[in-house]
Design a protein around this motif. Structure first.
Motif, mmCIF file in Angstrom:
data_model
loop_
_atom_site.group_PDB
_atom_site.id
_atom_site.type_symbol
_atom_site.label_atom_id
_atom_site.label_comp_id
_atom_site.label_asym_id
_atom_site.label_seq_id
_atom_site.Cartn_x
_atom_site.Cartn_y
_atom_site.Cartn_z
ATOM 1 N N SER A 170 0.806 -1.214 0.000
ATOM 2 C CA SER A 170 0.000 0.000 0.000
ATOM 3 C C SER A 170 0.849 1.279 0.000
ATOM 4 C CB SER A 170 -0.938 -0.006 1.214
ATOM 5 O OG SER A 170 -1.675 1.183 1.281
ATOM 6 N N ARG A 174 1.334 4.051 -3.060
ATOM 7 C CA ARG A 174 1.062 5.482 -2.922
ATOM 8 C C ARG A 174 2.260 6.307 -3.399
ATOM 9 N NH1 ARG A 174 -0.770 5.186 1.523
ATOM 10 N NH2 ARG A 174 -2.989 5.513 1.157
ATOM 11 N N GLU A 229 -3.262 11.462 -0.746
ATOM 12 C CA GLU A 229 -4.398 11.328 0.147
ATOM 13 C C GLU A 229 -5.286 10.130 -0.178
ATOM 14 O OE1 GLU A 229 -6.548 15.014 0.317
ATOM 15 O OE2 GLU A 229 -4.724 16.208 0.583
ATOM 16 N N GLU A 231 -6.894 6.549 -0.185
ATOM 17 C CA GLU A 231 -7.075 5.550 0.863
ATOM 18 C C GLU A 231 -7.358 4.190 0.214
ATOM 19 O OE1 GLU A 231 -10.181 6.923 3.399
ATOM 20 O OE2 GLU A 231 -9.053 8.672 4.121
ATOM 21 N N ASP A 232 -7.181 3.135 1.026
ATOM 22 C CA ASP A 232 -7.508 1.755 0.609
ATOM 23 C C ASP A 232 -6.750 1.318 -0.634
ATOM 24 O OD1 ASP A 232 -9.390 1.563 2.705
ATOM 25 O OD2 ASP A 232 -10.901 2.554 1.470
#
Length: 233
Positions: A170, A174, A229, A231-232
């Motif tokens: 994750s 990002r 920013e 998410e998931d």
């Protein structure tokens, strides 16, 4: 319109094994847009990307990139098109194992008429201190950064990304998406990102959703949020 797809159809096999993967795809992407192509497995995402990239031939229809028709190009003309216009980023990095980071990037630099500055690119991607390492000495995220640098050194007008974060955790995902976002702003590179990850659509300009070889949604994202920013992931 920088990229125009009109009634693109593609099938594989014949007889009992015949399957139509793309069933008349029509869409467009403006220059400088980041565009996500989403859909379940088998929806035709990667096939469409491969047709745009000249890695696969369509049965019928038209794909125009910067006004140039892709369908019907000779083998040499396709090679020239890929060399002069495209950068490719895949889920699996396809780095040459016995070349260093810098040498992997230089392979594409030498093929390019007007490459970006390699030292500037290494710095932008956080690879300067790793440039003399071999792929086996890098983390997955660092290998993907090297693959991105190799694609971008060509200063491509169109960057095709097939599941660029599919093999990453994750946080690294990002980081890579933040990097693509920065590069889009800095170089104005048009980007097509094929992904299963539903969160990525929130950071791009345009979203295309494929189902059973047809476009079910195609819209501009009016509520973009920064990649940092998301998410998931």
């Amino acid at each position: 319109m920088y990229l125009e797809m009109k009634d693109v159809k593609k099938s594989y096999g014949e007889g009992g094994s015949y399957i139509q993967v793309l069933k008349g795809v029509t869409a467009g992407v403006e220059q400088g847009e980041m565009c996500v192509i989403q859909g379940t497995s088998g929806s035709g995402k990667s096939t469409l990307l491969n047709c745009i990239g000249g890695l696969d031939t369509m049965d019928s229809g038209s794909i125009l990139v910067d006004g140039k028709e892709i369908r019907g190009l000779s083998g040499k003309a396709l090679s020239d098109y890929r060399r002069d216009n495209l950068g490719f980023i895949f889920q699996f990095y396809n780095l040459v194992p016995n070349l260093t980071v810098r040498e992997n990037i230089q392979v594409c630099q030498y093929l390019t008429k007007d490459p970006l500055d390699i030292d500037e690119l290494l710095d932008a991607l956080g690879l300067t201190e790793h440039q003399n390492k071999f792929p086996s000495q890098l983390s997955g995220g660092q290998q993907q950064r090297c693959a991105i640098a190799r694609a971008l050194i060509k200063n491509p007008k169109l960057l095709l990304c097939d599941e660029p974060t599919g093999a990453l955790d994750s946080q690294t995902s990002r980081d890579i998406l933040v990097l693509l976002e920065k590069l889009n702003v800095k170089y104005g590179t048009t980007m097509l990102i094929v992904t299963h990850n539903n969160a990525i659509k929130n950071m791009v300009h345009r979203v295309i959703f494929l189902k059973d070889g047809q476009i079910r949604k195609n819209y501009l994202n009016e509520t973009r949020i920064p990649a940092s920013e998301l998410e998931d992931l």
